[in-house]
Design an enzyme around this catalytic site. Structure first.
Site, PDB file in Angstrom:
ATOM      1  N   HIS A  73      -9.544  10.149 -47.074  1.00 34.58           N
ATOM      2  CA  HIS A  73      -8.806  10.393 -45.840  1.00 34.58           C
ATOM      3  C   HIS A  73      -7.582   9.483 -45.816  1.00 34.58           C
ATOM      4  O   HIS A  73      -7.670   8.327 -46.209  1.00 34.58           O
ATOM      5  CB  HIS A  73      -9.714  10.070 -44.647  1.00 34.58           C
ATOM      6  N   CYS A  75      -4.198   8.434 -43.228  1.00 30.13           N
ATOM      7  CA  CYS A  75      -3.581   8.551 -41.904  1.00 30.13           C
ATOM      8  C   CYS A  75      -2.102   8.213 -41.964  1.00 30.13           C
ATOM      9  O   CYS A  75      -1.711   7.263 -42.648  1.00 30.13           O
ATOM     10  CB  CYS A  75      -4.219   7.567 -40.936  1.00 30.13           C
ATOM     11  N   HIS A  84       2.128  11.041 -56.647  1.00 33.59           N
ATOM     12  CA  HIS A  84       1.536  11.010 -57.991  1.00 33.59           C
ATOM     13  C   HIS A  84       0.350  10.050 -58.045  1.00 33.59           C
ATOM     14  O   HIS A  84      -0.617  10.297 -58.773  1.00 33.59           O
ATOM     15  CB  HIS A  84       2.594  10.698 -59.044  1.00 33.59           C
ATOM     16  N   HIS A 127      -7.993   9.906 -32.086  1.00 34.99           N
ATOM     17  CA  HIS A 127      -7.810   8.663 -31.351  1.00 34.99           C
ATOM     18  C   HIS A 127      -7.211   8.904 -29.968  1.00 34.99           C
ATOM     19  O   HIS A 127      -7.162   7.984 -29.159  1.00 34.99           O
ATOM     20  CB  HIS A 127      -6.931   7.694 -32.134  1.00 34.99           C
TER      21      HIS A 127
END
Length: 154
Positions: A73, A75, A84, A127
């Site tokens: 994950h 953010c 890359h 959030h």
């Protein structure tokens, strides 16, 4: 010193991943490698940093069976200059917090980069205290479909 610490943390995560796999878990999340957050300001040092951070991530997932999916994950990152390194992490699915970016974060995955893993774009910010309506989620999902190849979805 930081490199050695990261390698030791990666080995501890690797042990956890192996325990999960032995317990029958076939989808294992390994949280983001902080590619962007820890990126050094000096351009001359960035390649070395990205190399050992990606290597640490790969240590954590190196012994899984081919039938086990590794998810990660990320953010709020600008992926253009680290794409890359993301590819070199060799994850099966990457989920991205995308709801605040108007698909700008997803553009790198469709423009000139062959990213072969699955992508799970976030359609709302967990959030936020505000929960979007079903209609808003449908609109955001449609935008994601238009931004990515449908075969990319994890």
């Amino acid at each position: 010193m930081a490199v050695e610490i990261c390698y030791h943390i990666a080995l501890a995560i690797k042990d956890e991943v192996e325990d999960l796999e032995r317990a029958g878990i076939i989808v294992i999340p390994i949280d983001e490698a902080a590619l962007r957050e820890g990126l050094l300001l000096r351009k001359s040092e960035q390649a070395s940093y990205l190399e050992w951070v990606v290597h640490s991530f790969r240590i954590a997932s190196c012994n899984v069976e081919h039938t086990t999916q590794i998810h990660t994950h990320m953010c709020y990152s600008n992926f253009n200059d680290i794409i890359h390194s993301i590819i070199n992490m060799d994850v099966d699915v990457i989920t991205i917090e995308n709801s605040r970016s108007d698909e700008k974060l997803l553009s790198v995955f469709r423009e000139g980069v062959n990213y072969g893993a699955g992508i799970g774009p976030g359609v709302y910010d967990i959030h936020s205290p505000r929960i979007p309506s079903t209609e808003e989620l449908q609109i955001e999902s449609t935008r994601c479909l238009q931004s990515l190849r449908p075969t990319s979805f994890g």
